[in-house]
Design a protein around this motif. Structure first.
Motif, PDB file in Angstrom:
ATOM      1  N   GLU A   1       0.843  -1.189   0.000  1.00  0.00           N
ATOM      2  CA  GLU A   1       0.000   0.000   0.000  1.00  0.00           C
ATOM      3  C   GLU A   1       0.881   1.243   0.000  1.00  0.00           C
ATOM      4  O   GLU A   1       1.931   1.267   0.643  1.00  0.00           O
ATOM      5  CB  GLU A   1      -0.873  -0.039   1.257  1.00  0.00           C
ATOM      6  CG  GLU A   1      -1.913   1.037   1.405  1.00  0.00           C
ATOM      7  CD  GLU A   1      -2.855   0.734   2.575  1.00  0.00           C
ATOM      8  OE1 GLU A   1      -3.520   1.674   3.037  1.00  0.00           O
ATOM      9  OE2 GLU A   1      -2.910  -0.429   3.028  1.00  0.00           O
ATOM     10  N   ALA A   2       0.441   2.277  -0.726  1.00  0.00           N
ATOM     11  CA  ALA A   2       1.131   3.568  -0.716  1.00  0.00           C
ATOM     12  C   ALA A   2       0.237   4.591  -0.024  1.00  0.00           C
ATOM     13  O   ALA A   2      -0.938   4.726  -0.366  1.00  0.00           O
ATOM     14  CB  ALA A   2       1.454   4.026  -2.130  1.00  0.00           C
ATOM     15  N   MET A   3       0.802   5.273   0.960  1.00  0.00           N
ATOM     16  CA  MET A   3       0.072   6.323   1.673  1.00  0.00           C
ATOM     17  C   MET A   3       0.608   7.666   1.208  1.00  0.00           C
ATOM     18  O   MET A   3       1.813   7.918   1.245  1.00  0.00           O
ATOM     19  CB  MET A   3       0.239   6.151   3.191  1.00  0.00           C
ATOM     20  CG  MET A   3      -0.453   7.210   4.008  1.00  0.00           C
ATOM     21  SD  MET A   3      -0.549   6.778   5.769  1.00  0.00           S
ATOM     22  CE  MET A   3      -2.135   5.919   5.802  1.00  0.00           C
ATOM     23  N   ILE A   4      -0.296   8.535   0.775  1.00  0.00           N
ATOM     24  CA  ILE A   4       0.084   9.782   0.118  1.00  0.00           C
ATOM     25  C   ILE A   4      -0.144  10.965   1.048  1.00  0.00           C
ATOM     26  O   ILE A   4      -1.256  11.173   1.544  1.00  0.00           O
ATOM     27  CB  ILE A   4      -0.719   9.985  -1.178  1.00  0.00           C
ATOM     28  CG1 ILE A   4      -0.599   8.752  -2.094  1.00  0.00           C
ATOM     29  CG2 ILE A   4      -0.273  11.250  -1.884  1.00  0.00           C
ATOM     30  CD1 ILE A   4       0.803   8.389  -2.493  1.00  0.00           C
ATOM     31  N   CYS A   5       0.915  11.741   1.263  1.00  0.00           N
ATOM     32  CA  CYS A   5       0.821  13.011   1.972  1.00  0.00           C
ATOM     33  C   CYS A   5       1.058  14.121   0.958  1.00  0.00           C
ATOM     34  O   CYS A   5       2.042  14.074   0.207  1.00  0.00           O
ATOM     35  CB  CYS A   5       1.849  13.082   3.095  1.00  0.00           C
ATOM     36  SG  CYS A   5       1.793  14.616   4.059  1.00  0.00           S
ATOM     37  N   SER A   6       0.168  15.099   0.917  1.00  0.00           N
ATOM     38  CA  SER A   6       0.307  16.176  -0.060  1.00  0.00           C
ATOM     39  C   SER A   6      -0.077  17.497   0.597  1.00  0.00           C
ATOM     40  O   SER A   6      -1.118  17.589   1.251  1.00  0.00           O
ATOM     41  CB  SER A   6      -0.584  15.912  -1.282  1.00  0.00           C
ATOM     42  OG  SER A   6      -0.314  16.838  -2.312  1.00  0.00           O
ATOM     43  N   ILE A   7       0.768  18.516   0.425  1.00  0.00           N
ATOM     44  CA  ILE A   7       0.489  19.807   1.053  1.00  0.00           C
ATOM     45  C   ILE A   7       0.679  20.954   0.058  1.00  0.00           C
ATOM     46  O   ILE A   7       1.593  21.780   0.197  1.00  0.00           O
ATOM     47  CB  ILE A   7       1.368  20.044   2.301  1.00  0.00           C
ATOM     48  CG1 ILE A   7       1.367  18.828   3.215  1.00  0.00           C
ATOM     49  CG2 ILE A   7       0.882  21.271   3.072  1.00  0.00           C
ATOM     50  CD1 ILE A   7       2.187  19.009   4.484  1.00  0.00           C
ATOM     51  N   PRO A   8      -0.148  21.031  -0.984  1.00  0.00           N
ATOM     52  CA  PRO A   8      -0.166  22.272  -1.756  1.00  0.00           C
ATOM     53  C   PRO A   8      -0.777  23.386  -0.891  1.00  0.00           C
ATOM     54  O   PRO A   8      -1.334  23.120   0.179  1.00  0.00           O
ATOM     55  CB  PRO A   8      -1.068  21.940  -2.945  1.00  0.00           C
ATOM     56  CG  PRO A   8      -1.309  20.472  -2.883  1.00  0.00           C
ATOM     57  CD  PRO A   8      -1.104  20.045  -1.478  1.00  0.00           C
ATOM     58  N   HIS A   9      -0.720  24.615  -1.371  1.00  0.00           N
ATOM     59  CA  HIS A   9      -1.218  25.718  -0.559  1.00  0.00           C
ATOM     60  C   HIS A   9      -2.722  25.685  -0.390  1.00  0.00           C
ATOM     61  O   HIS A   9      -3.250  25.843   0.719  1.00  0.00           O
ATOM     62  CB  HIS A   9      -0.795  27.066  -1.168  1.00  0.00           C
ATOM     63  CG  HIS A   9      -1.334  28.234  -0.413  1.00  0.00           C
ATOM     64  ND1 HIS A   9      -2.489  28.895  -0.778  1.00  0.00           N
ATOM     65  CD2 HIS A   9      -0.897  28.837   0.725  1.00  0.00           C
ATOM     66  CE1 HIS A   9      -2.726  29.852   0.087  1.00  0.00           C
ATOM     67  NE2 HIS A   9      -1.782  29.856   0.996  1.00  0.00           N
ATOM     68  N   SER A  10      -3.463  25.467  -1.465  1.00  0.00           N
ATOM     69  CA  SER A  10      -4.923  25.549  -1.383  1.00  0.00           C
ATOM     70  C   SER A  10      -5.549  24.173  -1.196  1.00  0.00           C
ATOM     71  O   SER A  10      -5.010  23.158  -1.655  1.00  0.00           O
ATOM     72  CB  SER A  10      -5.497  26.203  -2.651  1.00  0.00           C
ATOM     73  OG  SER A  10      -5.533  25.283  -3.723  1.00  0.00           O
TER      74      SER A  10
END
Length: 332
Positions: free
Chosen positions: A306-315
């Protein structure tokens, strides 16, 4: 490949902590609709940059707003808490959302030394017996009191509930064998240092003992990701996170992430640009197809589930679009 979500409830410039927690709930609802397996909330203390200080509370709220996605902590920082209390928290969550709760245990502090001592009420923080604390927590959850005088006269309520899944978090590989011996899933944070080693995961599988929490070994890898329709757009949206990594490396840990417009004009030296490029393996940036191809190749190389995705764009809308684009490429 199963996909999941790691959310730190980031507070980006122009948004509030309350916004960040509301966005976490919105992300969970959207992730469920898209077919993501689970969403985990991180635990961070003494920071203006993240609002996820009490992940088990946010998890309970998310559980009430969703129907099928798994919900857990990535992780609960066990040095700060009693095994008895942790067991009762996760048993309560599992009673309210049976079959959907994950106890993700972490051994890091989740904050600086000021936070560590504040959480320990000024005492020396517990840092030496964390695997033992995790094991005691698991014993309480499965209704087997640890053989310690002050534990063997109590029960962890509520009793007779569906057990949560239990996972051990790691970022260096040292915890892999311990996770296997305790019959826990192993969640490895690739984005912490970019280091991956097939031998670590093989050691986890070789040492795995089936348990009431996990019948077979399960490996999940967490990646930090920014995707967009085009490579250029992805780079534009990724630059605030790249600058945040650079500033974090310099000890500037509590700055709100800037907008892409601000990042575009942020003064970077040639050495800064080289550092960002040289550490880009900690931040996957590109089109959905490019990132999906990379994740599939990683899965072939390292054999995770399994791949767990963390993403933090501004909006928030851009962040939701990252998860939509990946789901379209990999889940449908």
């Amino acid at each position: 490949m199963k996909l999941s979500v790691l959310d730190q409830a980031p507070i980006t410039k122009g948004h509030t902590a309350q916004d960040a927690l509301n966005y976490a709930v919105e992300l969970a609802v959207v992730a469920e609709e898209l077919g993501y397996e689970r969403i985990w909330m991180a635990e961070h203390h003494n920071t203006n940059g993240f609002a996820s200080s009490a992940p088990e509370i946010t998890c309970s709220y998310i559980a009430a707003k969703t129907e099928k996605i798994r919900i857990g902590t990535g992780g609960t920082m066990v040095m700060h808490y009693s095994p008895y209390k942790m067991a009762e928290v996760f048993k309560s969550l599992s009673a309210l959302a049976p079959g959907r709760i994950d106890f993700g245990a972490g051994r890091a502090p989740g904050g600086d030394h000021f936070a560590m001592y504040a959480l320990a009420e000024g005492r020396q923080p517990e840092v030496n017996h964390l695997y033992e604390k995790i094991n005691h927590t698991l014993q309480f959850i499965k209704e087997e009191a640890p053989l310690i005088p002050y534990y063997n006269k109590v029960i962890a309520s509520p009793q007779h509930i569906v057990l949560p899944q239990s996972w051990l978090l790691g970022s260096s590989g040292n915890s892999a064998i311990q996770a296997g011996k305790m019959g826990m899933g192993y969640s490895y944070a690739q984005f912490f240092n970019g280091y991956m080693n097939r031998q670590v995961f093989d050691a986890y599988r070789e040492n795995f003992v089936p348990s009431t929490f996990m019948e077979k070994p399960e490996i999940m890898i967490s990646y930090f990701v920014t995707v967009a329709e085009t490579k250029e757009e992805a780079e534009y949206e990724a630059k605030p996170a790249d600058i945040a990594r650079l500033l974090f490396m310099r000890g500037q840990v509590d700055l709100l992430r800037m907008t892409p417009e601000e990042a575009k004009d942020y003064p970077l030296s040639e050495m800064d640009r080289m550092w960002i490029e040289d550490t880009r393996y900690q931040h996957l940036v590109g089109t959905p197809t490019e990132v999906a191809d990379f994740l599939r190749q990683e899965q072939q190389t390292y054999g995770f589930d399994e791949a767990m995705i963390c993403s933090i764009p501004h909006s928030q809308e851009t962040r939701l679009n990252v998860y939509r684009l990946l789901a379209k490429e990999m889940l449908h």
